[in-house]
Write an enzyme that holds these catalytic residues in place. Structure first.
Site, short mmCIF file in Angstrom:
data_model
loop_
_atom_site.label_atom_id
_atom_site.label_comp_id
_atom_site.label_asym_id
_atom_site.label_seq_id
_atom_site.Cartn_x
_atom_site.Cartn_y
_atom_site.Cartn_z
N GLU A 122 25.06 24.52 51.58
CA GLU A 122 25.85 23.90 50.51
C GLU A 122 25.23 24.34 49.20
O GLU A 122 24.09 23.97 48.90
CB GLU A 122 25.75 22.37 50.59
CG GLU A 122 26.38 21.75 51.81
CD GLU A 122 26.13 20.24 51.84
OE1 GLU A 122 25.63 19.69 50.85
OE2 GLU A 122 26.44 19.63 52.87
N ASP A 167 23.66 10.62 43.73
CA ASP A 167 22.39 11.27 44.05
C ASP A 167 21.19 10.46 43.60
O ASP A 167 21.18 9.86 42.53
CB ASP A 167 22.34 12.66 43.40
CG ASP A 167 23.23 13.63 44.15
OD1 ASP A 167 22.97 13.86 45.33
OD2 ASP A 167 24.21 14.13 43.56
#
Lengths: 298, 458
Positions: free
Chosen positions: A74, A85
């Site tokens: 990714e 995140d």
């Protein structure tokens, strides 16, 4: 946090698909999952933001990840406000942005991976893709050899334009489901996505965790009740043992923060060695799980 | 919705509506997916969809639940101090020499601003959902104080996220929140202001959604927050729509309010949306000036994108990275704006004007000296926007300013701006000199945390 899958407000509705999984759309990544199925093992997916710690090094490290056992990488596109995140990945994204990495550089990074024979998808928050132009981004990613895009803050309800763009560019739109997702939303999400379904296995932000949440197998089982799309499990995996645990019930093991933390090591050679070592350990763990347990879900 | 239906109890003797009367459905509600025209929706991780659905369901029930409505009205009247009065700003009117200026006094509410209207409703909803913990973001600290207050009142555990730049410039409010028993978490990421506090609150919420309600502070974010917060603030305009005619014999020509995320403004505007003769004017924070790039005037100087759960105007670069906003007012220092304001701007029903730091501070001093009211710097932006409007409308006009908060919290900022602590200058000029002086308050120069953190936005 390792809370139980919050049983949301769902009233046990199962989207009219009671017990019959809906066939998923194989997409560009269909070939990879066929190969993995034939080999009887789960895939290893590694994440690193393009431009972290800088652009050339991220490209090199992503290739190292592939060479050392990742079946897919990714390539992370960075965003000023990465709400899903944790601190490790958020800091890496801010550094990548400070270094000037934007979607054009992300696309070049994808090309660097694919031209070396690797498979890549992009992981991006959605506003940068809107700004780039959804059709243009899908088209340019396909041209760079990318297989798809994971969009952590795009729910299928808002994805009409994006689904059309990815369909016409023939890349896979990859969506997330969470422990809090009721069956009908998992079905809806799996029905719209292609390639694989990303099961975020803990309620929380990205970041390595000591133990694999008990929620993961349950979430994957709930996914399999409504779709045949391959299931990738991510959030929190950091070592071979955890990878093996997940590989026993998922089609792909997704590792992010653990790679990102190693990529940030001051010494270049040490960072590269640590990345290679982690990829190898994770891949070995997965291979071990495959030999222990041939029962890889079809 | 002019007839107070008294869903929560007997009609008030003064004919004013109660908060419960402002929760009824309107033709301006968003569609099923939370869209106001092209704006709104849910642009955020799937993990939070179930929690948002839970809030939507709880709110749909609460809207018609007599017990909830009674309790909301009771707290509004006996705790928060509603209704808020209208003040006839005679000396300000005379000074400006134009339209009659009226002030809707949300600054007189408990905790000092309109924010209490929203948090009492959301905290009651949290109790209904059976969650023991609330979290909130705050910029100026007003929403944080209000949330900490409601949490103390209702016995909820409370954590407030606040950017480090804001904990520094609004230290008084940090102390207030802590006195009220809340945990205040300074946020150092990104620009260390309101948008980063929201990011951090979302991160907490994703991890703790089972036992935690996110009490969103403004009419922005993912559906249903823009609807929920707007409805809880609609009481402002609903009262004013009865109070202004009672005082003047007619509706105002314009309603003016400051717009950060936009909750006090949408609350003040809403009762007048279907009165085409009433101009709705939002005052955005222009910081050093929109053309300097150092501002927070999202509608004036931004473009459409998605941030914090909604499609709306935002300050972003060509790559879709969110820009840091700048304003002397912490409560307006936000690069986004609520979707309904974006929609009202889109269709031309409301107008949005930029007000610089200097214009706002001049207006603050003017209101203090003509009316004996020190407004919050946020609200001073609305006062500044109303001055030229009052002139333009002339003596026959009526302008209603929503005075959303009081200025106690801003005393230190004002002290620095106007050099009030300079013994050599005991008598302050009404029009203080502008910025470049070395004593300029630190919050109007580049936030140091932003420089040290991530300058990627520039």
């Amino acid at each position: 946090m390792s809370g139980n899958a919050s049983a949301p407000t769902t009233s046990s509705a199962s989207a009219g698909t009671a017990g019959v999984p809906v066939p998923g759309t194989a997409g560009r990544l269909g070939g990879m999952f066929s190969e993995l199925r034939a080999a009887g093992r789960a895939g290893l997916v590694g994440y690193l933001p393009a431009g972290y710690p800088d652009l050339p090094r991220s490209q090199r490290l992503l290739r190292t990840m592939i060479e050392s056992g990742c079946d897919l990488v990714e390539v992370g596109a960075s965003f000023s406000d990465p709400v899903l995140d944790g601190p490790v990945v958020a800091r890496a994204q801010h550094q990548a942005l400070r270094g000037g990495t934007r979607l054009p550089e992300v696309l070049r990074t994808v090309e660097a991976v694919t031209s070396a024979g690797g498979r890549a998808v992009v992981m991006s928050y959605f506003n940068p893709i809107i700004a780039y132009g959804q059709d243009a981004f899908a088209r340019d990613l396909a041209a760079a050899g990318g297989s798809g895009v994971i969009t952590p803050d795009l729910i299928v309800d808002e994805a009409e334009t994006w689904l059309a763009a990815t369909e016409s560019a023939d890349i896979d739109p990859i969506f997330l489901v969470a422990p809090s997702s009721p069956a009908e939303r998992i079905a809806l999400t799996a029905g719209a996505g292609r390639g694989f379904l990303y099961a975020a296995a803990v309620m929380g932000v990205t970041g390595a965790r000591d133990s694999v949440s008990s929620v993961a197998p349950e979430l994957v089982a709930r996914c399999r009740q409504v779709t045949t799309l391959p299931i990738g499990v991510g959030l929190g995996v950091r070592n071979g043992a955890q990878a093996a645990e997940i590989a026993a019930f998922a089609d792909a093991v997704i590792v992010g923060s653990a790679f990102v933390a190693r990529a940030g090591l001051e010494d270049r050679a040490a960072a590269e060695a640590a990345i290679a070592e982690l990829a190898t350990e994770l891949a070995d763990g997965i291979a071990g799980a495959a030999s222990d347990d041939q029962e890889t879900p079809a | 919705m002019s007839a107070p239906a008294a869903a929560g109890g007997r009609p008030r003797p003064d004919g004013l509506p109660r908060p419960s009367d402002a929760l009824t459905g309107t033709p301006h509600d968003p569609d099923r997916r939370g869209y106001y025209g092209q704006m709104g929706g849910r642009w955020l991780p799937e993990a939070l969809v179930a929690a948002l659905d839970e809030i939507s369901d709880a709110y749909a029930k609460a809207r018609t639940d007599p017990e909830f409505l009674r309790e909301l009205d009771r707290l509004a009247e006996t705790y928060a101090g509603r209704p808020s009065p209208i003040s006839d700003a005679a000396r300000l009117t005379e000074h400006v020499g134009g339209a009659r200026i009226l002030l809707k006094r949300e600054d007189l509410n408990h905790t000092g601003s309109h924010k209490i209207n929203n948090v009492l409703g959301q905290a009651l909803l949290t109790k209904k959902m059976g969650k023991p913990r609330v979290i909130a973001e705050t910029g100026a600290g007003q929403h944080g104080v209000a949330t900490a207050t409601a949490a103390a009142l209702l016995g909820l555990d409370c954590t407030i996220y606040m950017g480090r730049v804001d904990t520094d410039r609004q230290a008084l409010n940090v102390a207030r929140m802590r006195l009220l028993g809340a945990t205040v978490v300074p946020v150092d990421t990104g620009s260390a202001t309101l948008k980063d506090a929201i990011n951090e609150a979302f991160r907490d919420w994703v991890a703790n959604v089972e036992n935690t309600a996110y009490i969103f502070g403004t009419a922005a974010g993912p559906h249903p927050f823009p609807l929920l917060v707007r409805d809880l603030q609609r009481i402002i305009g609903a009262e004013a729509r009865v109070q202004v005619p009672a005082l003047t014999g007619r509706l105002p020509d314009a309603v003016v309010a400051c717009v950060g995320g936009g909750s006090n403004a949408i609350g003040a505007f809403h009762a007048f949306i279907d009165d085409p003769a009433v101009r709705l004017v939002g005052a955005e924070a222009a910081g050093d000036g929109v053309d300097t790039g150092r501002h927070a005037a999202t509608i004036t100087g931004g473009s459409v994108g998605v941030l914090h759960g909604a499609r709306s105007f935002l300050l972003q670069d060509k790559d879709g990275q969110v820009l840091e906003s700048h304003s002397i007012s912490a409560g307006l220092d936000y690069p986004g704006v609520g979707p309904e304001h974006s929609h009202l701007a889109d269709i031309g029903r409301a107008e949005y004007v930029p007000i610089t730091d200097a214009e706002a501070m001049d207006a603050l001093a003017l209101l203090a000296r003509t009316e004996g009211i020190i407004p919050a710097i946020e609200s001073a932006h609305a006062v500044a926007a109303a001055l030229p409007l009052a002139k333009e409308l002339g003596p026959d006009g009526i302008v209603l300013i929503n005075l959303s908060g009081r200025g106690d919290k801003d005393t230190e900022t004002a002290m620095k701006w106007f050099h009030l602590d300079d013994p050599a200058e005991p008598d302050q000029p009404a029009k203080p000199e502008r910025p470049e002086s070395p004593e300029r308050p630190p919050e109007t120069s580049a936030p140091t945390a932003a420089a040290a953190g991530n300058g990627e936005n520039r």
